[in-house]
Motif scaffolding. Sequence first.
Motif, PDB file in Angstrom:
ATOM      1  N   SER A 113     -39.799 -26.662  26.171  1.00 41.22           N
ATOM      2  CA  SER A 113     -38.087 -27.172  25.871  1.00 41.22           C
ATOM      3  C   SER A 113     -37.790 -26.238  26.419  1.00 41.22           C
ATOM      4  N   HIS A 114     -37.935 -25.412  27.346  1.00 42.10           N
ATOM      5  CA  HIS A 114     -36.949 -23.703  27.999  1.00 42.10           C
ATOM      6  C   HIS A 114     -36.670 -24.775  29.628  1.00 42.10           C
ATOM      7  N   ILE A 115     -38.110 -24.678  29.328  1.00 42.50           N
ATOM      8  CA  ILE A 115     -38.273 -25.437  30.880  1.00 42.50           C
ATOM      9  C   ILE A 115     -36.604 -26.607  31.320  1.00 42.50           C
ATOM     10  N   ALA A 116     -36.952 -27.527  30.340  1.00 40.51           N
ATOM     11  CA  ALA A 116     -36.048 -28.226  30.467  1.00 40.51           C
ATOM     12  C   ALA A 116     -34.859 -27.694  30.076  1.00 40.51           C
ATOM     13  N   GLY A 117     -34.628 -26.849  29.157  1.00 42.61           N
ATOM     14  CA  GLY A 117     -33.642 -25.657  29.364  1.00 42.61           C
ATOM     15  C   GLY A 117     -32.918 -25.331  30.919  1.00 42.61           C
ATOM     16  N   ASP A 145     -38.325 -35.540  21.350  1.00 43.10           N
ATOM     17  CA  ASP A 145     -39.379 -34.935  22.052  1.00 43.10           C
ATOM     18  C   ASP A 145     -38.525 -33.021  22.253  1.00 43.10           C
ATOM     19  N   GLN A 146     -37.827 -33.302  23.226  1.00 40.08           N
ATOM     20  CA  GLN A 146     -37.137 -32.103  24.187  1.00 40.08           C
ATOM     21  C   GLN A 146     -36.312 -31.702  22.730  1.00 40.08           C
ATOM     22  N   ILE A 147     -35.817 -32.219  22.077  1.00 39.46           N
ATOM     23  CA  ILE A 147     -35.209 -31.719  21.309  1.00 39.46           C
ATOM     24  C   ILE A 147     -35.850 -30.651  20.008  1.00 39.46           C
ATOM     25  N   GLY A 148     -37.220 -31.805  19.300  1.00 44.35           N
ATOM     26  CA  GLY A 148     -37.548 -31.352  18.345  1.00 44.35           C
ATOM     27  C   GLY A 148     -38.196 -30.334  19.161  1.00 44.35           C
ATOM     28  N   THR A 192     -62.310 -11.415  30.969  1.00 44.10           N
ATOM     29  CA  THR A 192     -61.467 -10.691  29.977  1.00 44.10           C
ATOM     30  C   THR A 192     -60.422 -10.602  30.379  1.00 44.10           C
ATOM     31  N   ASN A 193     -59.167 -11.303  30.566  1.00 43.14           N
ATOM     32  CA  ASN A 193     -58.382 -11.842  31.445  1.00 43.14           C
ATOM     33  C   ASN A 193     -57.044 -11.546  30.845  1.00 43.14           C
ATOM     34  N   PHE A 194     -55.710 -11.181  31.081  1.00 42.22           N
ATOM     35  CA  PHE A 194     -54.368 -11.417  30.454  1.00 42.22           C
ATOM     36  C   PHE A 194     -53.268 -11.757  30.919  1.00 42.22           C
ATOM     37  N   CYS A 195     -52.766 -12.908  29.600  1.00 43.10           N
ATOM     38  CA  CYS A 195     -51.665 -13.659  30.182  1.00 43.10           C
ATOM     39  C   CYS A 195     -50.730 -12.758  29.839  1.00 43.10           C
ATOM     40  N   ARG A 196     -49.384 -13.780  30.513  1.00 40.69           N
ATOM     41  CA  ARG A 196     -48.556 -12.510  29.743  1.00 40.69           C
ATOM     42  C   ARG A 196     -47.802 -13.670  28.819  1.00 40.69           C
ATOM     43  N   CYS A 197     -47.558 -12.331  27.837  1.00 41.39           N
ATOM     44  CA  CYS A 197     -46.907 -13.007  26.382  1.00 41.39           C
ATOM     45  C   CYS A 197     -45.551 -14.264  26.850  1.00 41.39           C
ATOM     46  N   GLY A 198     -45.997 -15.216  25.843  1.00 39.38           N
ATOM     47  CA  GLY A 198     -44.517 -16.071  25.580  1.00 39.38           C
ATOM     48  C   GLY A 198     -43.517 -15.205  25.347  1.00 39.38           C
ATOM     49  N   ARG A 199     -41.975 -16.059  26.650  1.00 41.80           N
ATOM     50  CA  ARG A 199     -40.680 -14.817  26.563  1.00 41.80           C
ATOM     51  C   ARG A 199     -40.481 -15.502  26.371  1.00 41.80           C
ATOM     52  N   GLY A 200     -40.133 -16.913  25.676  1.00 46.54           N
ATOM     53  CA  GLY A 200     -39.772 -17.741  25.464  1.00 46.54           C
ATOM     54  C   GLY A 200     -38.666 -18.579  27.116  1.00 46.54           C
ATOM     55  N   ALA A 201     -36.920 -18.471  26.521  1.00 45.94           N
ATOM     56  CA  ALA A 201     -36.005 -19.127  26.902  1.00 45.94           C
ATOM     57  C   ALA A 201     -35.533 -18.698  27.971  1.00 45.94           C
ATOM     58  N   ILE A 202     -35.557 -19.044  29.370  1.00 39.75           N
ATOM     59  CA  ILE A 202     -34.648 -17.925  30.126  1.00 39.75           C
ATOM     60  C   ILE A 202     -33.264 -17.529  30.019  1.00 39.75           C
ATOM     61  N   ALA A 206     -42.615 -37.668  29.161  1.00 36.68           N
ATOM     62  CA  ALA A 206     -40.866 -38.732  29.085  1.00 36.68           C
ATOM     63  C   ALA A 206     -39.624 -38.151  28.673  1.00 36.68           C
ATOM     64  N   GLY A 207     -39.474 -37.136  28.513  1.00 32.87           N
ATOM     65  CA  GLY A 207     -37.883 -36.065  28.197  1.00 32.87           C
ATOM     66  C   GLY A 207     -38.010 -35.027  29.171  1.00 32.87           C
ATOM     67  N   PHE A 208     -39.105 -34.947  30.423  1.00 33.33           N
ATOM     68  CA  PHE A 208     -38.571 -34.738  32.061  1.00 33.33           C
ATOM     69  C   PHE A 208     -38.097 -36.182  32.822  1.00 33.33           C
ATOM     70  N   TRP A 209     -39.116 -37.347  32.214  1.00 37.04           N
ATOM     71  CA  TRP A 209     -38.551 -38.697  33.248  1.00 37.04           C
ATOM     72  C   TRP A 209     -36.874 -38.586  32.759  1.00 37.04           C
ATOM     73  N   SER A 210     -37.198 -38.216  32.092  1.00 36.92           N
ATOM     74  CA  SER A 210     -35.166 -39.167  31.825  1.00 36.92           C
ATOM     75  C   SER A 210     -34.210 -37.960  32.137  1.00 36.92           C
ATOM     76  N   LEU A 211     -35.134 -37.034  32.079  1.00 35.87           N
ATOM     77  CA  LEU A 211     -34.279 -35.752  32.926  1.00 35.87           C
ATOM     78  C   LEU A 211     -33.940 -36.791  34.500  1.00 35.87           C
ATOM     79  N   GLY A 212     -35.125 -37.175  35.227  1.00 34.86           N
ATOM     80  CA  GLY A 212     -35.382 -37.108  36.068  1.00 34.86           C
ATOM     81  C   GLY A 212     -35.798 -36.312  37.003  1.00 34.86           C
ATOM     82  N   VAL A 213     -36.721 -35.293  36.470  1.00 32.53           N
ATOM     83  CA  VAL A 213     -37.490 -34.317  36.714  1.00 32.53           C
ATOM     84  C   VAL A 213     -39.216 -35.264  37.456  1.00 32.53           C
ATOM     85  N   PRO A 214     -39.196 -35.027  38.478  1.00 31.36           N
ATOM     86  CA  PRO A 214     -40.804 -35.601  38.511  1.00 31.36           C
ATOM     87  C   PRO A 214     -41.915 -34.944  38.094  1.00 31.36           C
ATOM     88  N   VAL A 215     -43.206 -35.603  37.522  1.00 29.60           N
ATOM     89  CA  VAL A 215     -44.122 -35.474  36.707  1.00 29.60           C
ATOM     90  C   VAL A 215     -45.174 -35.641  37.633  1.00 29.60           C
TER      91      VAL A 215
END
Lengths: 180, 784
Positions: free
Chosen positions: B581-585, B202-205, B477-487, B633-642
């Motif tokens: 995926s960028h968070i895992a990335g 899933d993370q790759i997809g 009437t609010n604002f959201c930061r546009c999705g920036r993508g990767a880090i 599940a992708g985060f569990w597998s990396l050992g990151v708690p959810v």
Amino acid sequence: MSCEPWQCAEVSSTKKAMAITKPEVAISLIRRANRPILVVGSNAINRKLEGKLLIDYLIDFAKASKIPIVATAHMVGEFLKRGYKPAGFMSAMDIGNRLVDPEWQGIDGKGPHDLAVFVALPYYMQGLILSGLMHFATKLKTLTLDNMYHPHASWSFPNAGVGIWAENLKVMTSKFEGGQ
Amino acid sequence: MTRKNVHLKIGEMKTDTGLIKNLEVSVGKLIDDSWEEPMGPTPMPEITTLRNWDLTLLNKYKPFYLPACDLCCLCTFGKCDLTGGKRGACGLEIGAQSSRIVLLACSIGAATHTAHARHMVDHLIEKYGRRYPLDVGGLNIKVEAPVTRLITGIKPEKLGDLEEVLDYCETQITHCLSAAHTGQEGNNLDFESKAFHAGRMDQIGMEIGDIAQISTLDFPKADPDAPLIELGIGTVDTSKPVIMAIGHNVIPSIGVIDYMKANNLGESLEVVGLCCTAFDITRNWKRGKIVGPISWQLRFIRGGFADVVILDEQCVRTDIFNEAERVKAPVIAASAKNCMGFKDRTDDPADEIVADLVSGKTPGVLILDPDKVGEVAVKVAQQVAPKRRNFTVLPELEEIKKLAKTCRHCNLCRRSCPQDLEISEALKDAAEGSIKKLTELYEYCIGCARCEQVCPVKLSIHSFIIKAGEKKMLEETNFCRCGRGAIQDIEIRNVGSPIVLGEIPGILAVVGCSNYPKGGKDVYDICREFANRRFIVVTSGCSAMSAGSYKNEEGQTIYEEFTGDFAAGGVLNVGSCVANSHIAGAAIKVANIFAKRPLRGNYEEIADYIHNRIGAVGLAWGAYSQKAASIAAGFWSLGVPVLVGPHGSKYRRMLLGREDKKENWEVYDARTGDKINVGPSPEHLFQTVETKEEAMVTIAKLCIRPNDTWKGRSIKLSHYIDLSKRFYGLIPQDIDKFVRTEADIPMTMKNDILEIIKEKGWKETVIPDPTLLPRLVRKKKEIK
């Protein structure tokens, strides 16, 4: 009073909680238990019965019955604010997970609990934990004190209005005070 | 890229020895390896390759099952009753059955993201060609696809390189799904391991889908200063024709935007999105608007705001065409996965389709050509809007008060409401002339409309709630930061050390859907609390919208109050679901760029590093979907708690550590090979919490890692203790398990804490170089 699940789709399969028609039945179950425990969830401060918060009813009941309380979510703070120190506190999932462990020596370390009484968790969450206990804690009996029927418990009060609920809690508290 | 298919076809060739005609030669794969890093131990892992790693985690965090159903009805032997320890006709018991359902959910989620990516990549290759270069951050990003590199060992450089990665994912997801067939796996932990594998796919997809669209569709490229986008129903200019897209796959909406741009219509229409497709519309076109999260579909449609509804894929209400028909808004289904029963009009002339939709001859059509979707949607919106004039099915308040008098107060509405909302009481008050209680329900309602399904007198209860909350709705009437993508790589270098040493107390990723227990304000409150505490707060998906939907005392949204940097105190929106995926990335890049751990096909070592050193926690406060399960599940597998909110208990399986079992918390010290008890850090891998207060205390605790320096641990403990005192009214009772030396104790609390831990028989211990992998121990000695 109805013995349908409070949330209509929360149907059980072949096992279904025995309905408690009178508070005396719940009292008897708690008295008969050697190591009961009362798990109190976050709705204890969201439900008001006849002008009094559920948590205050539960404190009265716990004091009368001497049943140890495990507070879930942030309820420990609410108990402490009211001058009552619960026997323990942990997340609802943690207490469920410990109760399925036959080696867990209980909240006081003196041995496994044989009766877990639940009240005031979100209905669906409590239902799922009761289901987990039904399947995996085979020596444990469960009882709910809510006014919502929980089919996955061993015993549950049926769906009822808050007036009846308050009355049941008051009766249970008074019987313990009178009986012990 | 490492491999290429080589296929040679010769029509006719004269040689010294004769004439060759119609010769075809296929040599399978040609290695073209320009990535200098040596291949690690597990490139392109099969479903059992990482089983040992999975089992290591699953032994530490054992499943706690919460069966939502006592029966199995997946084959014709059933239904089988699995209560009381009984096994079904196939031999499966309820624990394994519960894991099997988890595997199914994760496989569905992984398949959904991967199919989304496949559609995206196929479409973009058709449009831009296989040789179109990937670019997710210009010079700021050299590790463009950390998840893909880590798991597959492939370094994609061009659009065409993504195809082989997707081939691999599709194969693995098929294997995962097949393991859920009757008579395959029988052991619960093997099901769980395969669910982890589905999470990896899933993370790759997700990564492939997002880097493909970032590279080609003019999205922000790892930009911390990505623009602020208008958010909320109140931002929509309903004097213009309004096109609304719902779903996750932006390609049809890009067709709309391109058509508008080509015809100079950019100022003439409103293009708005709901759910993740809203993010990707606005990543491409800053004039687009974000209506809100998934749960607002009915609000927007019944409110009459949309003149045309475009449905792409995922999380779309399956009855949306009925709802749209009620407000006379034509529907265009634009995804092969979501045809809605409409006639396929892809090959018909656009003007014929427009005529049929405008005249009402057909309420909806299926169009699988995004350019045609664009032309049809714009033309239909222009012609329908003057006729519809924002036609709404919301009743007037007086009508609500009148209809409320017909309520029987049977309470079925409340008993069907996932939120247990006191609807009957609100209707009673409405019948008596007060809509205050109905108005209060607006914030908590998740928009499922189950209340209406069960009402014996057919009251449009959800519409009543929307109407009662209309004033609030129009003020959104609010604002959201546009999705920036990767880090960016440089951001990783800047924060790598303080994260790993614990001086930045944690990374909190607030992600996922909007099935919140008490409205979206909880998400805002949690994000703001941790941003103020100088955590790095990352948002995505519907949670990113909810985080932006409230304002501080100065009238600023959270994205105006805090910077969009991946830095202490930043609140950054990475984008839509696939941007998770960028968070895992980012975590992977900390291990690779900062700590110089080899990346290529080196999953276990990187996951071990992340698990023991990077204090990251995911919070999916309103998770509802199978995709959310596979992301987790992708985060569990990396050992990151959810962590999930209370509705997340319906995923029916937690992965819980036992802080009271000391033996569960041993790691190897990579310097010596000694086993060191590091305490429950982190305590759980997957847990449901009940209230936002509990979530906040738990988040602070779950950021603790064995590798924290004493300074870092002291900072982390100060947050844990402070939040615990604030919400629980006491110092954490497990504090002794997190103090390794006296230096770990926050200075201002030293005396109090010392008293508590000494009472518990606390003893000083060492800070190891932690690992769960014996092969990473540098000093050679026998490890038991």
